[in-house]
Scaffold this motif. Structure first.
Motif, PDB file in Angstrom:
ATOM      1  N   CYS A 178      94.982  86.168  87.400  1.00 26.41           N
ATOM      2  CA  CYS A 178      96.165  85.454  87.903  1.00 26.41           C
ATOM      3  C   CYS A 178      97.420  86.157  87.419  1.00 26.41           C
ATOM      4  O   CYS A 178      97.520  86.561  86.254  1.00 26.41           O
ATOM      5  CB  CYS A 178      96.156  84.011  87.417  1.00 26.41           C
ATOM      6  SG  CYS A 178      97.636  83.084  87.906  1.00 26.41           S
ATOM      7  N   ARG A 179      98.400  86.295  88.279  1.00 28.84           N
ATOM      8  CA  ARG A 179      99.621  86.997  87.890  1.00 28.84           C
ATOM      9  C   ARG A 179     100.388  86.248  86.814  1.00 28.84           C
ATOM     10  O   ARG A 179     101.232  86.826  86.133  1.00 28.84           O
ATOM     11  CB  ARG A 179     100.477  87.303  89.103  1.00 28.84           C
ATOM     12  CG  ARG A 179     101.011  86.081  89.819  1.00 28.84           C
ATOM     13  CD  ARG A 179     101.597  86.406  91.156  1.00 28.84           C
ATOM     14  NE  ARG A 179     102.937  86.952  91.027  1.00 28.84           N
ATOM     15  CZ  ARG A 179     103.734  87.179  92.057  1.00 28.84           C
ATOM     16  NH1 ARG A 179     103.344  86.901  93.271  1.00 28.84           N
ATOM     17  NH2 ARG A 179     104.935  87.665  91.861  1.00 28.84           N
ATOM     18  N   GLY A 180     100.103  84.967  86.630  1.00 28.57           N
ATOM     19  CA  GLY A 180     100.732  84.200  85.568  1.00 28.57           C
ATOM     20  C   GLY A 180     100.288  84.642  84.178  1.00 28.57           C
ATOM     21  O   GLY A 180     100.941  84.332  83.188  1.00 28.57           O
ATOM     22  N   LEU A 181      99.179  85.367  84.094  1.00 32.10           N
ATOM     23  CA  LEU A 181      98.688  85.882  82.811  1.00 32.10           C
ATOM     24  C   LEU A 181      99.179  87.300  82.517  1.00 32.10           C
ATOM     25  O   LEU A 181      98.894  87.841  81.450  1.00 32.10           O
ATOM     26  CB  LEU A 181      97.157  85.862  82.779  1.00 32.10           C
ATOM     27  CG  LEU A 181      96.505  84.500  82.571  1.00 32.10           C
ATOM     28  CD1 LEU A 181      95.014  84.579  82.839  1.00 32.10           C
ATOM     29  CD2 LEU A 181      96.781  83.993  81.170  1.00 32.10           C
TER      30      LEU A 181
ATOM     31  N   SER B 231      88.529  68.951  90.087  1.00 37.21           N
ATOM     32  CA  SER B 231      89.224  67.747  89.643  1.00 37.21           C
ATOM     33  C   SER B 231      88.495  67.054  88.499  1.00 37.21           C
ATOM     34  O   SER B 231      89.044  66.178  87.857  1.00 37.21           O
ATOM     35  CB  SER B 231      89.403  66.771  90.813  1.00 37.21           C
ATOM     36  OG  SER B 231      88.149  66.285  91.235  1.00 37.21           O
ATOM     37  N   SER B 232      87.271  67.455  88.223  1.00 34.04           N
ATOM     38  CA  SER B 232      86.508  66.811  87.165  1.00 34.04           C
ATOM     39  C   SER B 232      87.017  67.184  85.781  1.00 34.04           C
ATOM     40  O   SER B 232      86.713  66.531  84.802  1.00 34.04           O
ATOM     41  CB  SER B 232      85.023  67.194  87.270  1.00 34.04           C
ATOM     42  OG  SER B 232      84.858  68.557  86.932  1.00 34.04           O
ATOM     43  N   GLY B 233      87.800  68.258  85.696  1.00 33.71           N
ATOM     44  CA  GLY B 233      88.305  68.694  84.406  1.00 33.71           C
ATOM     45  C   GLY B 233      87.315  69.551  83.642  1.00 33.71           C
ATOM     46  O   GLY B 233      87.556  69.902  82.502  1.00 33.71           O
ATOM     47  N   ASP B 234      86.200  69.910  84.261  1.00 31.66           N
ATOM     48  CA  ASP B 234      85.179  70.693  83.580  1.00 31.66           C
ATOM     49  C   ASP B 234      85.116  72.135  84.061  1.00 31.66           C
ATOM     50  O   ASP B 234      84.315  72.910  83.572  1.00 31.66           O
ATOM     51  CB  ASP B 234      83.801  70.047  83.775  1.00 31.66           C
ATOM     52  CG  ASP B 234      83.713  68.704  83.091  1.00 31.66           C
ATOM     53  OD1 ASP B 234      84.403  68.520  82.075  1.00 31.66           O
ATOM     54  OD2 ASP B 234      82.966  67.852  83.567  1.00 31.66           O
ATOM     55  N   GLY B 235      85.960  72.513  85.018  1.00 26.89           N
ATOM     56  CA  GLY B 235      85.931  73.859  85.559  1.00 26.89           C
ATOM     57  C   GLY B 235      86.395  74.888  84.553  1.00 26.89           C
ATOM     58  O   GLY B 235      87.157  74.606  83.645  1.00 26.89           O
ATOM     59  N   VAL B 236      85.935  76.109  84.725  1.00 27.87           N
ATOM     60  CA  VAL B 236      86.320  77.210  83.846  1.00 27.87           C
ATOM     61  C   VAL B 236      87.758  77.605  84.161  1.00 27.87           C
ATOM     62  O   VAL B 236      88.136  77.763  85.320  1.00 27.87           O
ATOM     63  CB  VAL B 236      85.378  78.415  84.048  1.00 27.87           C
ATOM     64  CG1 VAL B 236      85.886  79.630  83.295  1.00 27.87           C
ATOM     65  CG2 VAL B 236      83.979  78.060  83.596  1.00 27.87           C
ATOM     66  N   VAL B 237      88.562  77.763  83.125  1.00 25.69           N
ATOM     67  CA  VAL B 237      89.937  78.215  83.257  1.00 25.69           C
ATOM     68  C   VAL B 237      90.223  79.251  82.174  1.00 25.69           C
ATOM     69  O   VAL B 237      89.442  79.407  81.234  1.00 25.69           O
ATOM     70  CB  VAL B 237      90.954  77.052  83.151  1.00 25.69           C
ATOM     71  CG1 VAL B 237      90.761  76.057  84.273  1.00 25.69           C
ATOM     72  CG2 VAL B 237      90.874  76.364  81.800  1.00 25.69           C
ATOM     73  N   TYR B 238      91.347  79.923  82.313  1.00 31.11           N
ATOM     74  CA  TYR B 238      91.757  80.956  81.362  1.00 31.11           C
ATOM     75  C   TYR B 238      93.127  80.604  80.818  1.00 31.11           C
ATOM     76  O   TYR B 238      94.000  80.141  81.559  1.00 31.11           O
ATOM     77  CB  TYR B 238      91.790  82.320  82.059  1.00 31.11           C
ATOM     78  CG  TYR B 238      90.445  82.688  82.616  1.00 31.11           C
ATOM     79  CD1 TYR B 238      89.513  83.366  81.840  1.00 31.11           C
ATOM     80  CD2 TYR B 238      90.081  82.324  83.904  1.00 31.11           C
ATOM     81  CE1 TYR B 238      88.254  83.676  82.344  1.00 31.11           C
ATOM     82  CE2 TYR B 238      88.832  82.630  84.419  1.00 31.11           C
ATOM     83  CZ  TYR B 238      87.930  83.309  83.620  1.00 31.11           C
ATOM     84  OH  TYR B 238      86.690  83.599  84.119  1.00 31.11           O
ATOM     85  N   ILE B 239      93.290  80.812  79.515  1.00 31.36           N
ATOM     86  CA  ILE B 239      94.573  80.538  78.880  1.00 31.36           C
ATOM     87  C   ILE B 239      94.956  81.704  77.983  1.00 31.36           C
ATOM     88  O   ILE B 239      94.101  82.420  77.477  1.00 31.36           O
ATOM     89  CB  ILE B 239      94.551  79.229  78.063  1.00 31.36           C
ATOM     90  CG1 ILE B 239      93.523  79.280  76.929  1.00 31.36           C
ATOM     91  CG2 ILE B 239      94.285  78.032  78.966  1.00 31.36           C
ATOM     92  CD1 ILE B 239      93.551  78.090  75.993  1.00 31.36           C
ATOM     93  N   CYS B 240      96.246  81.868  77.799  1.00 30.52           N
ATOM     94  CA  CYS B 240      96.760  82.862  76.870  1.00 30.52           C
ATOM     95  C   CYS B 240      96.772  82.223  75.487  1.00 30.52           C
ATOM     96  O   CYS B 240      97.277  81.113  75.306  1.00 30.52           O
ATOM     97  CB  CYS B 240      98.168  83.283  77.279  1.00 30.52           C
ATOM     98  SG  CYS B 240      98.872  84.543  76.194  1.00 30.52           S
TER      99      CYS B 240
ATOM    100  N   GLU C 184      95.344  87.378  73.212  1.00 25.01           N
ATOM    101  CA  GLU C 184      94.022  87.333  73.843  1.00 25.01           C
ATOM    102  C   GLU C 184      93.999  86.268  74.943  1.00 25.01           C
ATOM    103  O   GLU C 184      94.590  85.207  74.796  1.00 25.01           O
ATOM    104  CB  GLU C 184      92.971  87.009  72.782  1.00 25.01           C
ATOM    105  CG  GLU C 184      91.554  87.000  73.299  1.00 25.01           C
ATOM    106  CD  GLU C 184      90.545  86.687  72.215  1.00 25.01           C
ATOM    107  OE1 GLU C 184      89.347  86.666  72.559  1.00 25.01           O
ATOM    108  OE2 GLU C 184      90.920  86.452  71.065  1.00 25.01           O
ATOM    109  N   VAL C 185      93.313  86.567  76.041  1.00 26.20           N
ATOM    110  CA  VAL C 185      93.092  85.589  77.100  1.00 26.20           C
ATOM    111  C   VAL C 185      91.741  84.936  76.823  1.00 26.20           C
ATOM    112  O   VAL C 185      90.733  85.626  76.675  1.00 26.20           O
ATOM    113  CB  VAL C 185      93.127  86.238  78.497  1.00 26.20           C
ATOM    114  CG1 VAL C 185      92.763  85.226  79.568  1.00 26.20           C
ATOM    115  CG2 VAL C 185      94.495  86.841  78.764  1.00 26.20           C
TER     116      VAL C 185
END
Length: 67
Positions: A37-40, A14-23, A46-47
């Protein structure tokens, strides 16, 4: 002990600092906590690994497949 771990994880995400992946596409609408994640699956670009705060600044929301 489990409560403390759950609380720590909740604060981390919830801090907003966690690692995430985006397309890396202008059509992307979500960020993902898991690289597999199946959403990717449909990402034809590139991810990118980034943090949650930056993903939200781009207007991205949490993926609907995330639990």
């Amino acid at each position: 002990m489990k409560f403390i771990l759950a609380l720590a994880l909740a604060c981390y995400f919830s801090s907003g600092d966690g690692v995430v992946y985006i397309c890396d596409s202008s059509l992307s609408v979500a960020y993902h906590f898991k690289r597999d994640c199946r959403g990717l699956n449909n990402c034809k670009h590139e991810v990118i690994k980034t943090n949650q705060a930056d993903a939200e600044k781009l207007g991205l929301k949490i993926c609907g497949w995330e639990d």
